[in-house]
Structure formats: structure tokens, C-alpha cells
Design a protein around this motif. Structure first.
Motif, PDB file in Angstrom:
ATOM      1  N   ASN A  35       0.837  -1.211   0.000  1.00 57.96           N
ATOM      2  CA  ASN A  35       0.000   0.000   0.000  1.00 57.96           C
ATOM      3  C   ASN A  35       0.866   1.254   0.000  1.00 57.96           C
ATOM      4  OD1 ASN A  35      -2.468  -1.257  -0.050  1.00 57.96           O
ATOM      5  ND2 ASN A  35      -2.883  -1.031   2.141  1.00 57.96           N
ATOM      6  N   GLY A  36       1.934   1.213   0.789  1.00 60.28           N
ATOM      7  CA  GLY A  36       2.851   2.347   0.850  1.00 60.28           C
ATOM      8  C   GLY A  36       3.491   2.588  -0.502  1.00 60.28           C
ATOM      9  N   ALA A  39       1.115   4.214  -2.748  1.00 62.37           N
ATOM     10  CA  ALA A  39       0.947   5.631  -2.397  1.00 62.37           C
ATOM     11  C   ALA A  39       2.107   6.452  -2.964  1.00 62.37           C
ATOM     12  CB  ALA A  39       0.865   5.787  -0.884  1.00 62.37           C
ATOM     13  N   ASP A  77       5.204   5.852   5.183  1.00 64.01           N
ATOM     14  CA  ASP A  77       5.621   6.164   3.812  1.00 64.01           C
ATOM     15  C   ASP A  77       5.374   7.635   3.568  1.00 64.01           C
ATOM     16  OD1 ASP A  77       3.055   6.716   2.093  1.00 64.01           O
ATOM     17  OD2 ASP A  77       2.523   4.948   3.287  1.00 64.01           O
ATOM     18  N   ILE A  80       1.353   9.644  -1.089  1.00 71.67           N
ATOM     19  CA  ILE A  80       0.316  10.629  -1.386  1.00 71.67           C
ATOM     20  C   ILE A  80      -0.577  10.959  -0.187  1.00 71.67           C
ATOM     21  CG2 ILE A  80      -1.415   8.992  -2.239  1.00 71.67           C
ATOM     22  CD1 ILE A  80      -1.671  11.211  -4.608  1.00 71.67           C
ATOM     23  N   GLY A  81      -0.622  10.023   0.796  1.00 72.91           N
ATOM     24  CA  GLY A  81      -1.430  10.294   1.987  1.00 72.91           C
ATOM     25  C   GLY A  81      -2.923  10.255   1.730  1.00 72.91           C
ATOM     26  N   ASN A  90     -11.840   4.943   2.486  1.00 74.42           N
ATOM     27  CA  ASN A  90     -10.905   3.869   2.122  1.00 74.42           C
ATOM     28  C   ASN A  90     -10.777   2.811   3.204  1.00 74.42           C
ATOM     29  OD1 ASN A  90     -10.434   5.188  -0.226  1.00 74.42           O
ATOM     30  ND2 ASN A  90      -8.451   6.037   0.389  1.00 74.42           N
ATOM     31  N   LEU A  91     -10.782   3.263   4.444  1.00 72.60           N
ATOM     32  CA  LEU A  91     -10.540   2.293   5.507  1.00 72.60           C
ATOM     33  C   LEU A  91     -11.824   1.865   6.212  1.00 72.60           C
ATOM     34  CD1 LEU A  91      -7.263   3.792   7.011  1.00 72.60           C
ATOM     35  CD2 LEU A  91      -7.565   2.289   5.039  1.00 72.60           C
ATOM     36  N   GLY A 136      -5.503  -6.933   1.990  1.00 71.20           N
ATOM     37  CA  GLY A 136      -5.327  -5.490   2.037  1.00 71.20           C
ATOM     38  C   GLY A 136      -5.051  -4.959   3.431  1.00 71.20           C
ATOM     39  N   THR A 189       1.736   8.641   5.116  1.00 67.09           N
ATOM     40  CA  THR A 189       0.889   7.869   6.014  1.00 67.09           C
ATOM     41  C   THR A 189       1.757   7.115   7.010  1.00 67.09           C
ATOM     42  OG1 THR A 189      -0.727   7.585   4.242  1.00 67.09           O
ATOM     43  CG2 THR A 189      -0.886   6.049   6.087  1.00 67.09           C
ATOM     44  N   ASN A 341      -4.327  -9.520  -5.454  1.00 67.15           N
ATOM     45  CA  ASN A 341      -5.216 -10.282  -4.590  1.00 67.15           C
ATOM     46  C   ASN A 341      -5.455 -11.705  -5.049  1.00 67.15           C
ATOM     47  OD1 ASN A 341      -5.398  -7.943  -3.245  1.00 67.15           O
ATOM     48  ND2 ASN A 341      -7.276  -7.286  -4.257  1.00 67.15           N
TER      49      ASN A 341
END
Ligand code: ADP
Length: 640
Positions: A35-36, A39, A77, A80-81, A90-91, A136, A189, A341
Motif C-alpha cells: 500500500n505504501g 501511495a 511512507d 500521497i497520503g 478507504n478504511l 489489504g 501515512t 489479490n
């Protein structure tokens, strides 16, 4: 601070993660790192498209900070945050594909006792679901009881607010705004995982150890294109060997990589590196090992290539990339077109993966053909190691893979005295030769001694000697090569290939001895299906051939198998006698016109002896060795 509830489907997924029996908990790190990395990709793209020259790729990083005292792991990371809204959406919700799966699936609810599924079935289903849309971000809950995500979204003026998302799992989450000073990166993030307490079965503390983190990064995220830092160290190599310019990679580099990655002590005999652009773009780096792995022919052996999606390792041994007959190939595939995935459970439905697999099969085939053509000696060694697997492949699926494999197999030739291909055999066939001759047996020497092979050899024909148990089954499945049928010189069908002259001669002799042959068959009743005369027995008096599908050699193989049903197979035996052998004239004399009882009794005894010697010559046990010995003794004492 107000607690918000997760959407219903998200909650179910979370429950799964929290109570997961999922064996691969360690992949949480891979998921968060990836994920980082995404981003960072996004930020890079944004900077490029908006012309923000303040953003430099060289500054990009992902950092892991374990803290034993606090029992936390922080993953940071400077990508983009996320804005406050993004943190929520998203979460707070899971991907659409995921929510589909959860609809109406009460079978997953552990507290729902009305479900007919057993706990094991539920567990299995849970793994399937986790696999189907990837774990994820929520995978964080497989190892932690509290997760905070602090994020600052990228903006050209750097003035976005800092927000923190907090959740301890199923009871919901909250989002709050923090002062600017709470964050020390222009954007990015920071995820803090508070690890669960260790239990008897599970050791979460291991994720606080540097060596565990190092190992996990090397295992799953080595080729992430941004540095993954632990203290002052960068844990990943960042540039995969399969992405380096071909001209810059030395053969030793590939060999070293192969040995360290696949735990082999020997260099590979072939390295296959290929890149394909198209519907499914991918790069593959494959190796053909120089020896048979010790567990190769056992059920423990797992085939498969390591699967990467844009440099992120998603599966260590993806079995669906290789057909069984090429299962000895080691290596990896990296594709940008594959979903992160993908899982063992969803592999088979993945179209991209199927495309890639098809492509790889062709590549491997071509490589092996090239190997055979240009390095025969080494290829023969390779064939010694893995040839049997290629032969199984020819046999499997009713011979469906014939086109792929028939030119890769080798058999021993009676005339060349070495291994040859079918193409080489057919090339040498005589003008009048209709079939590809073969003979199956225990060893080359033993086959060579058989009366039938001698006859064909004397006529100048080449015979393929099949000494591997699977060989004859394979040949029967394949049936022909370049329109030339295979023909066992040990089967009665062989009489089709005799000359007209021989055929006539035998027909005449059989007519003359009709009653005698009939009587021999009677006296061997139940043991043989037929008695015939044959022009093919030069020096020997008698031999056995077979009628129909199952040869004597196949019967031997089948009988040696442990399954009860394979014991039932019996070759239909034909006793072939040599009309020109002296034994035959002795039998004729003894039989006379068929009215002399003493003479007939002798013929019956001789017939039995001939049958038993034919068994011995074919490598089959005599039925009653003691009786056989006594008969021979009687012959000797009769001479007195
Ligand atoms: P996926 O990555 O498959 O979309 P996740 O559950 O891992 O699903 O993440 C959900 C979303 O949260 C991502 O699509 C991304 O937009 C956002 N996200 C997660 N981690 C980060 C991060 N480190 N930086 C920025 N955005 C992130």
C-alpha cells in the motif's frame, strides 16, 4: 470522540481477520508495504502530471519501526497520503468485489449455529474469501488489537490537515484531526500496529524482531522499487535481476540467484528469461535444475513458479503457471497485469494467469527443443533426470499433450546403441517399413536376447527398446508418430509386417500340423489363448507373444503395483513355435497321426516344457518351478 460503525460487510471481513485461522498472518507486512509503495507511485504520478518539481523520487521511502517497549510496529511512507474523507471511505469500507461475496453469506458467521457447515468448512470458506479479494489493509488486524493510521494528504501548498483513524477492530473506528505538529512529513501515512498478546499457539512478538522483519521484507517485498528502511539499513534490493538489462547480467549472476533463491547446490542447466508484451504482459525467469530434487517423485514435491505482481511477491509457488509435465522448472513470473489479490483459491479462474501459463509452456518447450538440438549430451543428462515426467505427460489426459512432448522424449535404439528421438528413428526407416518397431522389457540386454527382436534386427530394422515401466503405456497412448504406427515386435500383430513369402510358408506349415497344434493348445488349456507357428524364431524353439492391449511386460508392471484392481490384468498369451526347429519335428513324430496315446502324452509334456521356457525367456516366472525341474530331470533320465 464519536465511534462510527463499519459497514456491515466490512465488519464481517474484520471479524474474519481478527479471528482468522489464516496461517499466513505474516503477509500483513507485505500488504502494508505494498500500500505504501502504491501511495508513492501515486504521488510520483501526481508530481509528474502537475509539474511539482519539489517532489523527488529519490526522497521516497517506506520505513518500518518496531518498538518492543510499546509493543508496536510503525510503517511509514511519504507517499500521497489520505484526506479525512479518504480515511473514512478507504478504511471504513472494503472493496466492492469483497462486499459482493459477503452478501447473504450467513454461513460465515461463527455465531450462526443454524448453518449446516462444520467449523472446519467455515474456516475453509473464510480462507477462500480472504483469498478472493485480498486481505489489504485489514490484514493489520490479523496481528494487532489496535491500529492507528495517521495521514496527511499531498497538496501543492503542503497545507493539508493531519488526521488520525483509530480502530481496535469490530467495535468501529473513529477519525480525528490532529495539530500539524503531530506529523513530520510533507505528505504520507504512518500506520501504528499494536500487536496482540502472544498465545500458546501464536507468537506475535516475533514481528518486533529485526531479523523477522528483514526476512519478511526479503521474502515478500524485496523488489519493491522504493527503499524499505529499518534503522539505517535498506532491506530490499529494489532492482530485480529479471528487470536488469540482459547484457548487464552475467551467467554467474543468474546461477547465484537461482542457487540462493531455490536452495540448490548445483547450477541450473538452462536459464530461460523472457518478456512478453501484449494482452498479458509479463517477465519470466526460469531455470532447469541440474539434478533431480530428492523429493521430486514423492507426493511432497510442489511444483510452481514464484508469482510477482509489479515486483510484489504474491505467491511463492504458484502451481497453475506450469503444466505437470514441466513441473521440474523453477523460477518466477512478474506481471503488472495480475491482481495483487490473487490467491490459490482464485487462481484457476484468472484469465491473465491462464494466458501467461500458456505462453510459458510454449517457451519451455522451445527451450527444451533448442537444448536437445544444440547440446545433446547435456540434454541426455537432463532427460535422465526428468524424462520420465515428460513421458507421464504424454500419457496423461489421454495423450492430449502429444504435440508438445513427442519430440522431447528419447528411447534407446537397437542399431544406434544410444538414445534417439522419434524423428531420428522415422528419418532412418526403411522404404518398406510400415511401423515404428519397439520392444519392452526389463533391460536393454534382456530385450536384445529375445528371439523376436533378433529376427527384426537380422532384417536390418531398428527397434526402440523400452526399459522404463511407463514406456509401453505411453507408446500405446500415443499410438503413432508422423502417421507411422508403433508396433511391438513382441505382439502377434507383428505378423502383419511379415513378408508375403513368410506368410505363405507359415500358412502352409500350419495347415500341415493343424491337429498337432490343436492338441498342444488343448494340453495347455487355460494358459494360452492360441498356438501358432512363426517365421520369426530363428534360433529358439518357442516364445510367447500377446494379443490385444496388454502386453506381457505391461502385465508385469501392473502386477507389481499395490492396487488390487491392477492384479486382475492378464496378457492374452500366444505360444509361438518355430516350424524349422528340431523340437518341432520331434513333436510331429511323436504325435504321428494322432492315434498313438504314448506319443500324445509325450507331446503334452513337451508342450508344457516349451511353454515354461517361453515364460522364462520373456522374463516371467514359471508357474511351478518344482514340477518344471522334475520334468527336465525326467527328460535326462529317459535317455538311459
Ligand atoms: P487495496 O490496496 O486493495 O485498494 P486496502 O484495504 O489495502 O485495499 O486499502 C484501501 C485503500 O486505502 C487503498 O486503495 C488506498 O486508497 C488507501 N490506502 C491504504 N494504505 C495507504 C497508504 N499507505 N497511503 C495512502 N493511501 C492508502
Amino acid at each position: 470522540m464519536a465511534k462510527k460503525q463499519f459497514k456491515a460487510e466490512s465488519k464481517k471481513l474484520l471479524d474474519l481477520m481478527i479471528n482468522s485461522i489464516y496461517t499466513n498472518r505474516e503477509i500483513f507486512l507485505r500488504e502494508l508495504i505494498s500500500n505504501g509503495s502504491d501511495a508513492l507511485d501515486k504521488l510520483y504520478y501526481k508530481a509528474l502530471t502537475s509539474g511539482d518539481s519539489g517532489i523527488k523520487k529519490n526522497d521516497f521511502f517506506i520505513e518500518i519501526v518496531p518498538d518492543k517497549d510499546l509493543r508496536t510496529i510503525t510503517i511509514r511512507d511519504n507517499g500521497i497520503g489520505m484526506t479525512k474523507d479518504e480515511l473514512e471511505t478507504n478504511l471504513g469500507t472494503i472493496a466492492k468485489s469483497g462486499s459482493q461475496i459477503f452478501k447473504d453469506d450467513s454461513a460465515l458467521d461463527a455465531s450462526d449455529t443454524s448453518s449446516k457447515d462444520s467449523p472446519e468448512a467455515k474456516a475453509k470458506k473464510a480462507i477462500d474469501i480472504i483469498g478472493q479479494f485480498g486481505v489489504g489493509f485489514y490484514s493489520a488486524f490479523m496481528v494487532s488489537d489496535l491500529v492507528t493510521v495517521t495521514s496527511k494528504s499531498y497538496s501543492t501548498d503542503g497545507k493539508s490537515s493531519v488526521n488520525r483513524w483509530t480502530s481496535s477492530g469490530a467495535d468501529g473506528y473513529s477519525v480525528e484531526e490532529l495539530p500539524d505538529s503531530a506529523f513530520d512529513m510533507p505528505s504520507g501515512t504512518e500506520i501504528v500496529l499494536h500487536l496482540k498478546e502472544d498465545t500458546d499457539g501464536e507468537n506475535f512478538s516475533t514481528f518486533l524482531e529485526d531479523y523477522t522483519l528483514r526476512e519478511l521484507v526479503r521474502k515478500y517485498s524485496d523488489y519493491i522499487r522504493y527503499p524499505i528502511k529499518l534503522g539505517d539499513d535498506t532491506l530490499n534490493t529494489m532492482e530485480p535481476i529479471w528487470k536488469r538489462q540482459k547484457s548487464k547480467v552475467k551467467p554467474e549472476d543468474y546461477n547465484d540467484y537461482y542457487k540462493s533463491k531455490f536452495g540448490d547446490y548445483m547450477d541450473p542447466v538452462r536459464v530461460i528469461r523472457t518478456s512478453v508484451e501484449g494482452v498479458s504482459s509479463f517477465t519470466a525467469l526460469m531455470f532447469i535444475p541440474g539434478h533431480t530434487p530428492f523429493d521430486y517423485y514423492s507426493k511432497d514435491f510442489e511444483k510452481g513458479l514464484t508469482l510477482y505482481s509489479s515486483g510484489v511477491m504474491i505467491m511463492e509457488r504458484c502451481p497453475d503457471l506450469l503444466p505437470d509435465y514441466f513441473n521440474f522448472v523453477q523460477g518466477l513470473v512478474d506481471s503488472q497485469d495480475l491482481s495483487l489479490n490473487i490467491s490459490r483459491e482464485t487462481l484457476q479462474q484468472d484469465r491473465q494467469l491462464k494466458n501467461i501459463a500458456k505462453n510459458l509452456e510454449k517457451k519451455i518447450k522451445r527451450e527444451l527443443e533448442d537444448f536437445l538440438k544444440n547440446d545433446r549430451e547435456e540434454y541426455e543428462k537432463f532427460f535422465g533426470n526428468f524424462g520420465r515426467q515428460l513421458k507421464y505427460g504424454l500419457y496423461d489426459d489421454f495423450g492430449m499433450h502429444k504435440d508438445t512432448l513427442q519430440d522431447l522424449v528419447l528411447f534407446y535404439s537397437s542399431t544406434e546403441k544410444k538414445l534417439v528421438t522419434l524423428a531420428e528413428y522415422v528419418e532412418r526407416m526403411k522404404e518398406d517399413q510400415k511401423s515404428i518397431y519397439y520392444a519392452a522389457g526389463e533391460s536393454i540386454d534382456k530385450i536384445d536376447l529375445l528371439p523376436q527382436t533378433e529376427y527384426i534386427k537380422n532384417k536390418g530394422y531398428e527397434i526402440l527398446y523400452l526399459t522404463d515401466e511407463v514406456d509401453e503405456f505411453v507408446i500405446q497412448m500415443v499410438q503413432d508418430y508422423k502417421d507411422k504406427p508403433f508396433m511391438s515386435v513382441l505382439s502377434e500383430d507383428m505378423s502383419q509386417d511379415e513378408t508375403e513369402e513368410d506368410k505363405n510358408r507359415i500358412a502352409k506349415a500350419e495347415e500341415e500340423s493343424k491337429d498337432l497344434l490343436e492338441y498342444i493348445k488343448e494340453s495347455l488349456s487355460g494358459k494360452i489363448a492360441e498356438v501358432k507357428l512363426s517365421p520369426r524364431l530363428t534360433g529358439s524353439a518357442a516364445t510367447l507373444t500377446n494379443k490385444g492391449e496388454i502386453s506381457l511386460e505391461m502385465e508385469k508392471v501392473l502386477k507389481s503395483m499395490p492396487m488390487a484392481e491392477s492384479q486382475a490384468f492378464q496378457a492374452e498369451r500366444i505360444l509361438e513355435l518355430n516350424p524349422d526347429h528340431e523340437v518341432m519335428s520331434v513333436m510331429k513324430d511323436a504325435y504321428g497321426d494322432g492315434t498313438n496315446d504314448a506319443g500324445k502324452e509325450k507331446v503334452a509334456r513337451y508342450a508344457n516344457l516349451l511353454y515354461n521356457q517361453a515364460l522364462l525367456i520373456s522374463g516371467l516366472p514359471v508357474e511351478n518351478p518344482v514340477a518344471f525341474a522334475q520334468e527336465i530331470n525326467k527328460l535326462i533320465t529317459d535317455q538311459k
